[in-house]
Design an enzyme around this catalytic site. Structure first.
Site, PDB file in Angstrom:
ATOM      1  N   LYS A 122       0.826  -1.215   0.000  1.00  0.00           N
ATOM      2  CA  LYS A 122       0.000   0.000   0.000  1.00  0.00           C
ATOM      3  C   LYS A 122       0.860   1.264   0.000  1.00  0.00           C
ATOM      4  CE  LYS A 122      -4.305  -1.754   1.804  1.00  0.00           C
ATOM      5  NZ  LYS A 122      -5.395  -1.634   2.748  1.00  0.00           N
TER       6      LYS A 122
ATOM      7  N   LYS B 109      -5.843 -10.163  -6.228  1.00  0.00           N
ATOM      8  CA  LYS B 109      -7.052 -10.276  -5.408  1.00  0.00           C
ATOM      9  C   LYS B 109      -8.034  -9.149  -5.758  1.00  0.00           C
ATOM     10  CE  LYS B 109      -6.383  -7.511  -1.276  1.00  0.00           C
ATOM     11  NZ  LYS B 109      -6.758  -7.269   0.071  1.00  0.00           N
TER      12      LYS B 109
ATOM     13  N   LYS C  59     -10.660  -3.131  -3.506  1.00  0.00           N
ATOM     14  CA  LYS C  59     -11.198  -1.850  -3.941  1.00  0.00           C
ATOM     15  C   LYS C  59     -10.115  -0.821  -4.229  1.00  0.00           C
ATOM     16  CE  LYS C  59     -12.164  -0.719   0.830  1.00  0.00           C
ATOM     17  NZ  LYS C  59     -12.031  -2.046   1.422  1.00  0.00           N
TER      18      LYS C  59
HETATM   19  N1  AQP Z   1     -10.229 -10.617  -2.582  1.00  0.00           N
HETATM   20  C1  AQP Z   1     -10.468 -11.079  -1.375  1.00  0.00           C
HETATM   21  N2  AQP Z   1     -10.654 -12.417  -1.187  1.00  0.00           N
HETATM   22  C2  AQP Z   1     -10.914 -12.910   0.059  1.00  0.00           C
HETATM   23  N3  AQP Z   1     -11.029 -12.133   1.152  1.00  0.00           N
HETATM   24  C3  AQP Z   1     -10.861 -10.796   1.019  1.00  0.00           C
HETATM   25  N4  AQP Z   1     -10.918  -9.768   1.890  1.00  0.00           N
HETATM   26  C4  AQP Z   1     -10.683  -8.605   1.231  1.00  0.00           C
HETATM   27  N5  AQP Z   1     -10.462  -8.860  -0.076  1.00  0.00           N
HETATM   28  C5  AQP Z   1     -10.568 -10.207  -0.247  1.00  0.00           C
HETATM   29  C6  AQP Z   1     -11.231  -9.919   3.312  1.00  0.00           C
HETATM   30  O1  AQP Z   1     -12.278  -9.021   3.628  1.00  0.00           O
HETATM   31  C7  AQP Z   1     -12.159  -8.679   5.007  1.00  0.00           C
HETATM   32  C8  AQP Z   1     -12.345  -7.203   5.186  1.00  0.00           C
HETATM   33  O2  AQP Z   1     -11.216  -6.588   4.673  1.00  0.00           O
HETATM   34  P1  AQP Z   1     -10.842  -5.111   4.907  1.00  0.00           P
HETATM   35  O3  AQP Z   1     -11.831  -4.367   5.654  1.00  0.00           O
HETATM   36  O4  AQP Z   1      -9.416  -5.032   5.315  1.00  0.00           O
HETATM   37  O5  AQP Z   1     -11.030  -4.698   3.490  1.00  0.00           O
HETATM   38  P2  AQP Z   1      -9.922  -4.342   2.627  1.00  0.00           P
HETATM   39  O6  AQP Z   1      -8.665  -5.133   2.849  1.00  0.00           O
HETATM   40  O7  AQP Z   1      -9.884  -2.881   2.795  1.00  0.00           O
HETATM   41  O8  AQP Z   1     -10.547  -4.795   1.300  1.00  0.00           O
HETATM   42  P3  AQP Z   1      -9.803  -4.521   0.070  1.00  0.00           P
HETATM   43  O9  AQP Z   1     -10.758  -4.369  -1.025  1.00  0.00           O
HETATM   44  O10 AQP Z   1      -8.738  -5.553  -0.054  1.00  0.00           O
HETATM   45  O11 AQP Z   1      -9.244  -3.083   0.338  1.00  0.00           O
HETATM   46  P4  AQP Z   1      -7.806  -2.562   0.166  1.00  0.00           P
HETATM   47  O12 AQP Z   1      -7.473  -2.783  -1.255  1.00  0.00           O
HETATM   48  O13 AQP Z   1      -7.954  -1.115   0.539  1.00  0.00           O
HETATM   49  O14 AQP Z   1      -6.951  -3.342   1.107  1.00  0.00           O
HETATM   50  C9  AQP Z   1     -10.803  -9.185   5.475  1.00  0.00           C
HETATM   51  O15 AQP Z   1     -10.987 -10.342   6.233  1.00  0.00           O
HETATM   52  C10 AQP Z   1     -10.087  -9.508   4.199  1.00  0.00           C
HETATM   53  O16 AQP Z   1      -9.180 -10.584   4.363  1.00  0.00           O
END
Ligand code: AQP
Length: 332
Positions: A112, A195, A198
């Protein structure tokens, strides 16, 4: 009953299928025979810049989505991280126990911060996994249902728990990650070796639960597929088709093997069309229920207040133990 805890960030208008299949669907299942604590990680959200008004809206949307997908406020404590100050308070104690090098090894920070450019990432983004360890350890949970991307953070959490326990006195339970292999990493529809995320991808690769179902169907029909024509599960050779099969199987309960059989000799387009129907059937009532709940903010606030009261009582008791063990004088 064993305790489970997990959290999700309110950083988009809608959860996506990675969040749902990787994590929150397990929350719904586990609440039945566990003691469940689920929080919306608004403090984690501000590790990257947020518009305050949008953050408030997204936080309530997150709460509405959790209830709409089947987290039952009568069974589960649903709360906001910022409503339980013990998270940040324990976060400080644990950050004093974490080595700088140890924190620097977290790959999610590396990924990130690289995206944000040299030196632009906040210190909060760097220490995020330590706050996450506090989020978890306060509740002494047995299991933490998450996606694969959180495995390394869970290992840090266990290391910190162990360190605290051996330096002071046994205080924390070492939590187990609860990661379902079949849905541990849902991939981006346009870039199936990454993966679904967002922050990382073009929106055409992400299935948002609250998108207009027509848009969702179109995204699935336009998903990138692989060379060749046969429909089989092979993440190395056929990451696109394998991802679609995983989503299909998770939503219908059909095994991947039975789907391969069902689609033997058929075209990629057939699979995509059928999956689009399956997903639309799932998201349509979910979306309606979420929008309905959002009309009743008083109810959502009541759910969050009740959740914070239940969570806060446990978190504060743990924090008191911690403060006493590290040598802080109790307030008069
Ligand atoms: N692609 C994925 N496959 C399986 N599990 C996933 N999680 C996120 N993406 C995948 C799981 O969702 C939960 C919540 O995650 P979070 O609140 O940390 O969301 P996040 O990481 O912000 O989701 P993103 O889309 O991956 O955001 P960015 O890109 O900003 O990091 C967690 O249990 C996570 O494992």
């Amino acid at each position: 009953r064993p305790r489970v805890l997990s959290g999700i960030q309110p950083t988009s208008d809608s959860f996506h299928f990675g969040n749902y299949l990787g994590a929150t669907r397990q929350w719904v299942d586990l609440q039945r025979d566990h003691q469940p604590f689920f929080f919306i990680a608004d403090q984690h959200a501000i590790t990257v810049e947020q518009d305050p008004k949008v953050l408030r809206e997204r936080t309530l949307r997150a709460a509405a989505q959790l209830v709409a997908m089947g987290i039952d406020p009568e069974r589960s404590a649903i709360f906001l991280q910022s409503h339980v100050p013990a998270h940040a308070q324990l976060g400080w104690v644990l950050s004093c126990l974490t080595g700088f090098g140890e924190a620097r090894r977290m790959t999610q920070f590396k990924d990130k911060s690289l995206k944000q450019g040299e030196g632009a990432a906040s210190v909060g983004l760097f220490t995020y996994p330590i706050l996450q360890a506090a989020d978890i350890l306060l509740y002494r949970p047995h299991y933490v249902p998450v996606g694969e991307d959180q495995r390394q953070h869970l290992e840090l959490t266990r290391d910190l728990a162990q360190r605290f326990n051996s330096r002071y006195k046994k205080t924390f339970r070492l939590p187990e990650p609860y990661i379902l292999k079949a849905t541990a990493k849902i991939a981006d529809l346009q870039d199936p070796t990454s993966k679904m995320s967002k922050s990382g991808s073009a929106t055409s690769g992400i299935i948002f639960l609250l998108d207009d179902p027509k848009v969702t169907a179109k995204k699935i029909r336009s998903a990138v597929t692989d060379s060749g024509t046969d429909i089989r599960y092979d993440p190395e050779e056929k990451p696109g088709i394998s991802n679609l099969l995983s989503i299909y199987s998770a939503l219908t309960g059909d095994t991947v093997a039975s789907l391969e059989e069902q689609y033997a000799g058929r075209m990629y387009g057939d699979l995509k069309k059928d999956l689009a129907d399956v997903v639309v059937d799932f998201v349509t009532p979910f979306r309606e229920r979420t929008l309905e709940l959002l009309e009743d903010q008083a109810y959502l606030m009541q759910v969050l207040a009740r959740g914070a009261a239940a969570a806060g009582a446990i978190a504060e008791a743990t924090l008191r133990d911690v403060y006493q063990r590290v040598g802080f004088v109790a307030p008069p």
